[in-house]
Enzyme design. Structure first.
Site, PDB file in Angstrom:
ATOM      1  N   LYS A  76       0.913  -1.182  -0.157  1.00 45.71           N
ATOM      2  CA  LYS A  76      -0.077   0.134  -0.094  1.00 45.71           C
ATOM      3  C   LYS A  76       0.743   1.074   0.128  1.00 45.71           C
ATOM      4  O   LYS A  76       1.762   1.440   0.805  1.00 45.71           O
ATOM      5  CB  LYS A  76      -0.808  -0.042   1.230  1.00 45.71           C
ATOM      6  CG  LYS A  76      -1.880   1.105   1.412  1.00 45.71           C
ATOM      7  CD  LYS A  76      -2.701   0.977   2.696  1.00 45.71           C
ATOM      8  CE  LYS A  76      -3.548   2.038   2.942  1.00 45.71           C
ATOM      9  NZ  LYS A  76      -4.388   2.077   4.130  1.00 45.71           N
ATOM     10  N   SER A 150      -9.155   1.805   3.082  1.00 40.95           N
ATOM     11  CA  SER A 150      -8.362   2.599   2.352  1.00 40.95           C
ATOM     12  C   SER A 150      -7.040   1.938   1.607  1.00 40.95           C
ATOM     13  O   SER A 150      -6.564   2.068   0.839  1.00 40.95           O
ATOM     14  CB  SER A 150      -7.383   3.626   3.143  1.00 40.95           C
ATOM     15  OG  SER A 150      -6.776   3.266   4.253  1.00 40.95           O
ATOM     16  N   SER A 174      -9.674  -0.442   7.395  1.00 40.52           N
ATOM     17  CA  SER A 174      -8.884  -0.466   6.179  1.00 40.52           C
ATOM     18  C   SER A 174      -8.093  -1.540   5.614  1.00 40.52           C
ATOM     19  O   SER A 174      -7.956  -1.706   4.458  1.00 40.52           O
ATOM     20  CB  SER A 174      -8.135   0.730   5.964  1.00 40.52           C
ATOM     21  OG  SER A 174      -8.791   1.733   6.306  1.00 40.52           O
TER      22      SER A 174
END
Length: 462
Positions: A76, A150, A174
């Site tokens: 990420k 996210s 997330s």
């Protein structure tokens, strides 16, 4: 190769049926195709990954592989990889390459795993589905839906079978939410179990790093490498020893299935998935016992208050650049800026009370089984969700069951439990007492040994 998870990939390497160079080349090729379809990748790490694959191939040939030798993984893009910019999904960040890799990246690479991509994220891991710089990540199960956030690109890439696993972060769900909406297994560990050194910060009291994978057995392998203090993250201290039990006999395991806030706004297909998970665990020997969390309804609004206030302390120094931020980020940090100190302090006190409430439940219970999220994946562009046919705003629904773990520090494992009538995945969450990840991973592994939901691939995998 795309059908192999982490464990399967390592088994093929061990048997001599597969070479890390070929596996990494395949992952990079599939990432390119997946990105064209889903918009999941910010940067492909081709040269770095191919050089690491050559080293992995030599180690396998010499009989000296490390625990994750040759396993490709995504990162990420709020997590640093040395020599690569970290954009945090924003126009206002990532101009310079990171000088060092985050602890979590370094640990995976030291174990032989190979970073192949920086994955899309909502802006600063707190923005909406449509970050201005990179745009929305589409869901492999239905490209008219969002992959979730996210850790959005990480989940989409794993679900699209481009990589077997990825690193995400979790402030209110997330890791677990995109895992749920993409049909994956995602672990939010105990607060402090995995160091956050080298991760762009959002909320210093709620944020964790966690693995996104296809199975509980893979999440277990990854967590074993990632956990433990690094001497730099002040929240990461000594941990108790841990070991996931062998075998599939869950006799003696006590599970509770709380209602209240967990099921008041929850689609029937999600509730059916929770019941199915419970039935399978009971068939394996587990016992259902009473257990409720009376204050669970307050966790979501108070959790948002804590996260937004802490995020505001980081971003108010950049107020002159907010015109370039995602409007959702601006609204959220603006809420944090106007939160009175007395309200933030009261929120911290609520956390203590909620932790004590959960401690009382875990005195008699080993696991809570709750929905991971109350619906299937949100529809784009608005990001609304349907619960029993009724439309709700995304933020009124998405973290109802996950924020509990971020406020209390308790670990949670999201596991897929089937498909809803709309053809998209549903998910349940196994919540354990702090530092009892092994219990959740054990139950998740047993469930997946007796079912095949985690093996299902999206019908439109690129």
């Amino acid at each position: 190769m795309s059908d192999l998870d982490v464990t399967g990939l390592l088994e093929e390497y061990t048997a001599g049926n597969l070479d890390p160079v070929d596996a990494v080349d395949d992952a990079l090729a599939r990432l390119a195709v997946a990105h064209q379809a889903l918009n999941c990748t910010i940067r492909s790490l081709d040269d770095r990954a191919r050089a690491a694959a050559e080293e992995s191939a030599r180690r396998w040939a010499s009989g000296s592989p490390r625990p994750l030798e040759g396993v490709p993984f995504g990162v990420k893009d709020v997590i640093d990889v040395a020599g690569v910019p970290t954009t945090a999904g924003s126009w206002c960040h990532g101009d310079e390459p990171a000088t060092a890799s985050a602890t979590v990246v370094r640990r995976l690479e030291d174990a032989g795993a190979i970073a192949v991509s920086k994955d899309a994220t909502t802006e600063f891991a707190v923005g909406g589905p449509h970050p201005p710089r990179f745009g929305a990540v589409r869901n492999p199960w239905d490209r008219e839906r969002w992959a979730g956030g996210s850790s959005t690109g990480s989940a989409a890439a794993v679900a699209a079978r481009a990589v077997p696993c990825a690193l995400g972060t979790d402030v209110g769900g997330s890791v677990r939410l995109p895992s749920a909406w993409c049909g994956l297994t995602g672990l939010k560990p105990t607060a402090g179990a995995i160091p956050r050194t080298g991760v762009f910060p959002l909320s210093w009291t709620t944020e964790t790093v966690g693995p996104i994978a296809r199975s509980a057995r893979d999440a277990e392998r990854l967590f074993a490498v990632l956990r433990g203090p690094d001497g730099a993250d002040p929240r990461s201290g000594p941990l108790p020893t841990w070991e996931v039990p062998d075998g599939g006999d869950l006799t003696g395991l006590r599970i509770a299935v709380p209602g209240g806030a967990f099921t008041e706004l929850c689609d029937a297909a999600v509730r059916a998935g929770v019941a199915h998970l419970v039935d399978v665990l009971v068939a394996a020997g587990a016992e259902v016992v009473p257990g409720e969390v009376p204050s669970a309804a307050e966790a979501l609004p108070i959790g948002y208050q804590v996260v937004f206030t802490e995020a505001a302390t980081l971003h108010r120094v950049d107020a002159d650049r907010w015109d370039r931020y995602d409007p959702v980020v601006v609204r959220r940090i603006s809420q944090g800026i106007v939160t009175p100190a007395i309200d933030y302090l009261r929120a911290l006190q609520f956390r203590v009370e909620l932790q004590r409430e959960l401690d009382a439940v875990f005195a008699d219970v080993d696991l809570l089984v709750v929905p991971t999220c109350p619906s299937t994946a949100p529809r784009l562009p608005e990001g609304t969700v349907l619960v029993d046919g009724e439309e709700f705003p995304l933020y009124a629904a998405q973290s109802r069951s996950t924020m509990l773990g971020n406020l209390t520090g308790a670990p949670g494992l999201a596991v897929p439990t089937g498909l809803a009538p709309d053809g998209c995945p549903v998910s349940a969450q196994l919540v354990a007492a702090p530092h009892r990840e092994a219990t959740a991973l054990w139950a998740g592994r047993v469930f997946q040994e007796r079912t095949s939901h985690h093996l299902m691939a999206p019908p439109s995998v690129p």
